[in-house]
Design a protein around this motif. Structure first.
Motif, PDB file in Angstrom:
ATOM      1  N   LYS A   1       5.775  -1.364   8.204  1.00  0.00           N
ATOM      2  CA  LYS A   1       4.345  -1.632   8.371  1.00  0.00           C
ATOM      3  C   LYS A   1       3.432  -0.530   7.537  1.00  0.00           C
ATOM      4  N   SER A   2       3.910   0.817   7.556  1.00  0.00           N
ATOM      5  CA  SER A   2       3.021   1.685   6.768  1.00  0.00           C
ATOM      6  C   SER A   2       2.985   1.279   5.363  1.00  0.00           C
ATOM      7  N   GLN A   3       3.790   0.244   4.781  1.00  0.00           N
ATOM      8  CA  GLN A   3       3.777   0.260   3.494  1.00  0.00           C
ATOM      9  C   GLN A   3       2.964  -1.156   3.024  1.00  0.00           C
TER      10      GLN A   3
ATOM     11  N   VAL B   1       2.275   5.078   1.456  1.00  0.00           N
ATOM     12  CA  VAL B   1       2.237   5.318   2.789  1.00  0.00           C
ATOM     13  C   VAL B   1       1.166   6.587   2.981  1.00  0.00           C
ATOM     14  N   PRO B   2       0.266   6.248   3.810  1.00  0.00           N
ATOM     15  CA  PRO B   2      -0.588   7.366   4.175  1.00  0.00           C
ATOM     16  C   PRO B   2      -0.097   8.910   4.357  1.00  0.00           C
TER      17      PRO B   2
ATOM     18  N   GLN C   1       0.730  -1.224  -0.032  1.00  0.00           N
ATOM     19  CA  GLN C   1       0.028   0.030   0.144  1.00  0.00           C
ATOM     20  C   GLN C   1       0.765   1.343   0.213  1.00  0.00           C
TER      21      GLN C   1
ATOM     22  N   GLN D   1       2.604  16.872   3.848  1.00  0.00           N
ATOM     23  CA  GLN D   1       3.614  15.718   4.622  1.00  0.00           C
ATOM     24  C   GLN D   1       4.738  15.717   3.632  1.00  0.00           C
TER      25      GLN D   1
ATOM     26  N   THR E   1      -0.633  -3.694   4.068  1.00  0.00           N
ATOM     27  CA  THR E   1      -1.987  -3.706   4.467  1.00  0.00           C
ATOM     28  C   THR E   1      -2.103  -4.980   5.416  1.00  0.00           C
TER      29      THR E   1
ATOM     30  N   THR F   1       9.081   2.695  11.416  1.00  0.00           N
ATOM     31  CA  THR F   1       7.443   2.845  11.068  1.00  0.00           C
ATOM     32  C   THR F   1       7.478   2.359   9.377  1.00  0.00           C
ATOM     33  N   GLY F   2       8.600   2.213   8.718  1.00  0.00           N
ATOM     34  CA  GLY F   2       8.484   2.147   6.944  1.00  0.00           C
ATOM     35  C   GLY F   2       8.006   0.893   6.695  1.00  0.00           C
TER      36      GLY F   2
END
Length: 216
Positions: free
Chosen positions: A146-148, A92-93, A90, A121, A150, A143-144
């Motif tokens: 998990k944030s990428q 990165v939001p 996904q 951002q 789903t 964080t990199g």
């Protein structure tokens, strides 16, 4: 992208006009985990664009080159990219719809901007990386990954477009419509930066005048 730029230049230089818009990302300045190839490509495009711009200036060319640094965009790439991640990939939001990116690109093509950064951002990431890149290294390390991804396990049998195109029209939108922003206040502010600067100056002048009169 390089060959496309050179092909455009062959026609633009003889006419001495036109704008080349390169599509970049915040990753041109701040690469992230799992994106070494992508980040390397965006770094390369940034360097190529800066070099080309400095070569056009001595020639007095009116051909303009700009780069639009995009945020995460809801495109089909995250369902046709070849991936070895355990879960589905996904962006990165925060995620933006393709129409927001298209609006920024269109604006950059018709206005004299050296660079156009889309998304608050994105602008923040680029700015902070100049000041404290080490903090970015540690934050992204935590964080990199998990944030990428789903929470959905990756379909190991789904087709990808690394070796050949995925058949059919994949459209412009990905599968993240329900999580994607359809507008950007930062884009609006960027497009109206001169007006906002004048209003800010006028407001500051009014406040100063009122304060001075009260002090008298």
């Amino acid at each position: 992208a390089v060959y496309g730029t050179l092909a455009a230049l062959r026609r633009m230089l003889t006419r001495d006009r036109g704008t080349i818009v390169q599509i970049g990302s915040a990753l041109a300045y701040r690469a992230i985990p799992l994106q070494s190839a992508y980040g390397g490509a965006k770094h390369a495009m940034q360097g190529f664009t800066e070099s080309l711009r400095s070569e056009l200036i001595p020639d007095g060319s009116n051909v303009r080159i700009t780069m639009v640094q995009l945020p995460a965009v809801n495109t089909p790439q995250f369902r046709w990219v070849k991936s070895r991640l355990p879960n589905e990939a996904q962006p990165v939001p925060p995620i933006y719809q393709p129409e927001v990116a298209a609006e920024a690109i269109f604006y950059a093509a018709h206005h004299d901007r050296r660079q156009f950064v889309l998304g608050f951002q994105n602008a923040l990431i680029i700015g902070l990386n100049k000041l404290a890149p080490g903090i970015g290294d540690r934050y992204l390390a935590m964080t990199g990954y998990k944030s990428q991804q789903t929470d959905q396990p990756r379909d190991r049998d789904r087709p990808h477009n690394l070796w050949e195109p995925v058949p059919g029209d994949q459209g412009a939108h990905g599968v993240f419509d329900d999580r994607s922003k359809e507008t950007s206040w930062q884009l609006w502010a960027n497009m109206h930066s001169r007006t906002l600067a004048l209003l800010t100056a006028a407001l500051a002048g009014a406040i100063f005048t009122i304060a001075r009169r009260k002090s008298e």
